[in-house]
Design a protein around this motif. Sequence first.
Motif, PDB file in Angstrom:
ATOM      1  N   ILE A  25      10.457  12.328   6.018  1.00  0.00           N
ATOM      2  CA  ILE A  25      11.857  12.678   5.773  1.00  0.00           C
ATOM      3  C   ILE A  25      12.292  12.126   4.417  1.00  0.00           C
ATOM      4  O   ILE A  25      12.177  10.926   4.161  1.00  0.00           O
ATOM      5  CB  ILE A  25      12.779  12.102   6.891  1.00  0.00           C
ATOM      6  CG1 ILE A  25      12.240  12.463   8.281  1.00  0.00           C
ATOM      7  CG2 ILE A  25      14.223  12.580   6.704  1.00  0.00           C
ATOM      8  CD1 ILE A  25      12.134  13.934   8.582  1.00  0.00           C
ATOM      9  N   ARG A  59       7.935  -4.814   3.866  1.00  0.00           N
ATOM     10  CA  ARG A  59       6.809  -4.060   4.415  1.00  0.00           C
ATOM     11  C   ARG A  59       7.318  -2.962   5.344  1.00  0.00           C
ATOM     12  O   ARG A  59       8.196  -3.212   6.170  1.00  0.00           O
ATOM     13  CB  ARG A  59       5.897  -4.990   5.207  1.00  0.00           C
ATOM     14  CG  ARG A  59       5.039  -5.865   4.328  1.00  0.00           C
ATOM     15  CD  ARG A  59       3.725  -6.181   5.053  1.00  0.00           C
ATOM     16  NE  ARG A  59       2.759  -6.761   4.143  1.00  0.00           N
ATOM     17  CZ  ARG A  59       1.969  -6.034   3.359  1.00  0.00           C
ATOM     18  NH1 ARG A  59       2.023  -4.721   3.382  1.00  0.00           N
ATOM     19  NH2 ARG A  59       1.118  -6.626   2.562  1.00  0.00           N
ATOM     20  N   GLY A  60       6.790  -1.770   5.156  1.00  0.00           N
ATOM     21  CA  GLY A  60       7.165  -0.670   6.060  1.00  0.00           C
ATOM     22  C   GLY A  60       8.390   0.102   5.624  1.00  0.00           C
ATOM     23  O   GLY A  60       8.896   0.943   6.371  1.00  0.00           O
ATOM     24  N   GLY A  62       8.348   2.153   3.196  1.00  0.00           N
ATOM     25  CA  GLY A  62       7.901   3.485   2.764  1.00  0.00           C
ATOM     26  C   GLY A  62       7.478   3.596   1.312  1.00  0.00           C
ATOM     27  O   GLY A  62       7.453   4.699   0.760  1.00  0.00           O
ATOM     28  N   LYS A  63       7.079   2.472   0.702  1.00  0.00           N
ATOM     29  CA  LYS A  63       6.692   2.507  -0.715  1.00  0.00           C
ATOM     30  C   LYS A  63       5.440   3.370  -0.929  1.00  0.00           C
ATOM     31  O   LYS A  63       5.444   4.281  -1.755  1.00  0.00           O
ATOM     32  CB  LYS A  63       6.437   1.074  -1.228  1.00  0.00           C
ATOM     33  CG  LYS A  63       7.627   0.154  -1.061  1.00  0.00           C
ATOM     34  CD  LYS A  63       7.308  -1.271  -1.428  1.00  0.00           C
ATOM     35  CE  LYS A  63       6.307  -1.970  -0.543  1.00  0.00           C
ATOM     36  NZ  LYS A  63       6.778  -2.227   0.836  1.00  0.00           N
ATOM     37  N   THR A  64       4.386   3.040  -0.183  1.00  0.00           N
ATOM     38  CA  THR A  64       3.120   3.765  -0.389  1.00  0.00           C
ATOM     39  C   THR A  64       3.286   5.246  -0.046  1.00  0.00           C
ATOM     40  O   THR A  64       2.799   6.116  -0.773  1.00  0.00           O
ATOM     41  CB  THR A  64       2.002   3.123   0.460  1.00  0.00           C
ATOM     42  OG1 THR A  64       1.904   1.743   0.083  1.00  0.00           O
ATOM     43  CG2 THR A  64       0.665   3.788   0.234  1.00  0.00           C
ATOM     44  N   SER A  65       4.012   5.541   1.036  1.00  0.00           N
ATOM     45  CA  SER A  65       4.215   6.952   1.427  1.00  0.00           C
ATOM     46  C   SER A  65       4.913   7.708   0.311  1.00  0.00           C
ATOM     47  O   SER A  65       4.549   8.843  -0.006  1.00  0.00           O
ATOM     48  CB  SER A  65       5.072   7.063   2.689  1.00  0.00           C
ATOM     49  OG  SER A  65       4.567   6.277   3.715  1.00  0.00           O
ATOM     50  N   SER A 256       8.775   5.463  12.889  1.00  0.00           N
ATOM     51  CA  SER A 256       7.677   6.427  13.016  1.00  0.00           C
ATOM     52  C   SER A 256       6.654   5.975  14.053  1.00  0.00           C
ATOM     53  O   SER A 256       6.142   6.796  14.801  1.00  0.00           O
ATOM     54  CB  SER A 256       7.024   6.724  11.666  1.00  0.00           C
ATOM     55  OG  SER A 256       6.276   5.645  11.243  1.00  0.00           O
TER      56      SER A 256
HETATM   57  N1  LIG Z   1      10.433   8.808   4.624  1.00  0.00           N
HETATM   58  C1  LIG Z   1       9.683   8.632   5.702  1.00  0.00           C
HETATM   59  N2  LIG Z   1       9.732   9.514   6.719  1.00  0.00           N
HETATM   60  C2  LIG Z   1       8.985   9.330   7.820  1.00  0.00           C
HETATM   61  N3  LIG Z   1       8.156   8.300   8.012  1.00  0.00           N
HETATM   62  C3  LIG Z   1       8.049   7.406   7.034  1.00  0.00           C
HETATM   63  C4  LIG Z   1       8.811   7.504   5.825  1.00  0.00           C
HETATM   64  N4  LIG Z   1       8.496   6.459   5.038  1.00  0.00           N
HETATM   65  C5  LIG Z   1       7.600   5.733   5.709  1.00  0.00           C
HETATM   66  N5  LIG Z   1       7.323   6.288   6.904  1.00  0.00           N
HETATM   67  C6  LIG Z   1       6.403   5.774   7.912  1.00  0.00           C
HETATM   68  O1  LIG Z   1       6.251   4.393   7.731  1.00  0.00           O
HETATM   69  C7  LIG Z   1       4.853   4.048   7.647  1.00  0.00           C
HETATM   70  C8  LIG Z   1       4.694   2.913   6.684  1.00  0.00           C
HETATM   71  O2  LIG Z   1       5.096   3.362   5.387  1.00  0.00           O
HETATM   72  P1  LIG Z   1       4.399   2.808   4.077  1.00  0.00           P
HETATM   73  O3  LIG Z   1       2.984   2.434   4.331  1.00  0.00           O
HETATM   74  O4  LIG Z   1       4.671   3.797   3.017  1.00  0.00           O
HETATM   75  O5  LIG Z   1       5.261   1.516   3.844  1.00  0.00           O
HETATM   76  P2  LIG Z   1       5.065   0.411   2.723  1.00  0.00           P
HETATM   77  O6  LIG Z   1       6.425   0.078   2.231  1.00  0.00           O
HETATM   78  O7  LIG Z   1       4.060   0.864   1.718  1.00  0.00           O
HETATM   79  O8  LIG Z   1       4.501  -0.797   3.568  1.00  0.00           O
HETATM   80  P3  LIG Z   1       3.585  -2.034   3.048  1.00  0.00           P
HETATM   81  O9  LIG Z   1       4.477  -2.935   2.250  1.00  0.00           O
HETATM   82  O10 LIG Z   1       3.102  -2.672   4.307  1.00  0.00           O
HETATM   83  O11 LIG Z   1       2.467  -1.475   2.228  1.00  0.00           O
HETATM   84  C9  LIG Z   1       4.166   5.337   7.207  1.00  0.00           C
HETATM   85  O12 LIG Z   1       2.864   5.415   7.690  1.00  0.00           O
HETATM   86  C10 LIG Z   1       5.021   6.400   7.821  1.00  0.00           C
HETATM   87  O13 LIG Z   1       4.568   6.604   9.145  1.00  0.00           O
END
Ligand SMILES: Nc1ncnc2c1ncn2[C@@H]1O[C@H](COP(=O)(O)OP(=O)(O)OP(=O)(O)O)[C@@H](O)[C@H]1O
Length: 330
Positions: A25, A59-60, A62-65, A256
């Motif tokens: 999303i 963490r979590g 959504g940076k990597t996504s 999620s």
């Molecule tokens: N915009 C979004 N819509 C739906 N699901 C999302 C979204 N952003 C993140 N997610 C969900 O959250 C999970 C974790 O996101 P992500 O790995 O991108 O977070 P992160 O900030 O990179 O975490 P970390 O700091 O642990 O690396 C993803 O696998 C996905 O399932």
Amino acid sequence: MTDNSKPTYELDDHSRRKLANNIYIQSPHLTGALKRIEHCRSSYGVKTEPDCILVYGDRGTGKTSLLKRYIENNDRHVLDDGNMVVPVFDCEVHAASSVSQFYTSVLRGLRDPFAYKGQTVSKGERLHQLLVKMRTQLIIIDEFHELLDGQNKKVMTNVASAIKTLINQTKIPVVLAGTTTAKFVLDGNPELRRRFKTSVQLPRFSIFNEDEKNTFRKFLAEYDKALPFKNRSNFAVNEMYERFFAASMGLPSGISSLISDAVDYAISDGSDCIKIEHLIQGYEIALEDQTEIPGNPFIVNISSLRNWDVMHPEKHKDVFNSSSLRSHAF
Ligand SMILES: Nc1ncnc2c1ncn2[C@@H]1O[C@H](COP(=O)(O)OP(=O)(O)OP(=O)(O)O)[C@@H](O)[C@H]1O
Ligand SMILES: [Mg+2]
């Protein structure tokens, strides 16, 4: 609808589960972050000192996504002359990395089959040549906070300095991404810091003012709409969004993973939407062990839930900080 116009809820169970696990999303702060990243990329070939950006958040969040999505939209492709170009790619830094290991990681991001080969200097030279050959315009380096050595609490300055040299010599803008610690790592390296004039934070969702509450409800409503069920599950309606907030502590990763498990229960029940019992079970499987809240937010009555610390603007940060969600993505 799928390509052949079959409603998604009529797909086989495996496809429905897969689809539910790939929902993304695009909330407004993500659109804003993407614009800022695109702005940095557009400084390539224009500015003598490229605009670099730090993307940080818990963490979590959504940076990597987000960054993977940006890459998907700007992916490697073959030009009419048959040459491959890699406009944008990502790589990671790891705790206690040497400069040589860092170069390997960047070369792997470029899919160099010889990423491990050679001494530090020759790897660095090969990297520079490949970046030119692939016409790279933006390098994304994820997990940047790992440069803070956990044991020694010392920033790995050699790698930070290699990043600075990479920017100086190639003039390619860099996106650094990581947890809030990444900000401290960057602040601890004034020379590198100077090249990162902007930063963007990916926040947790919040429900403590009208705008934030509406953004969160919209996120849930769009998630609901994207699910492969015949009927809506009404995640965004009154009370329900508050339960989602308490369960996830505002983290997209929490939402999620909770929905992913609830989808499994709902599909195996043959249900036409996700019901409260599926969320109760989903919470137990996905989140219960990782939160410091007093009960299952999908069982407790709403007036009790509203008294929980996590639901209070002045106390919720303490709950976040004491939960293991802080250090582990769901
Ligand atoms: N915009 C979004 N819509 C739906 N699901 C999302 C979204 N952003 C993140 N997610 C969900 O959250 C999970 C974790 O996101 P992500 O790995 O991108 O977070 P992160 O900030 O990179 O975490 P970390 O700091 O642990 O690396 C993803 O696998 C996905 O399932
Ligand atoms: Mg990540």
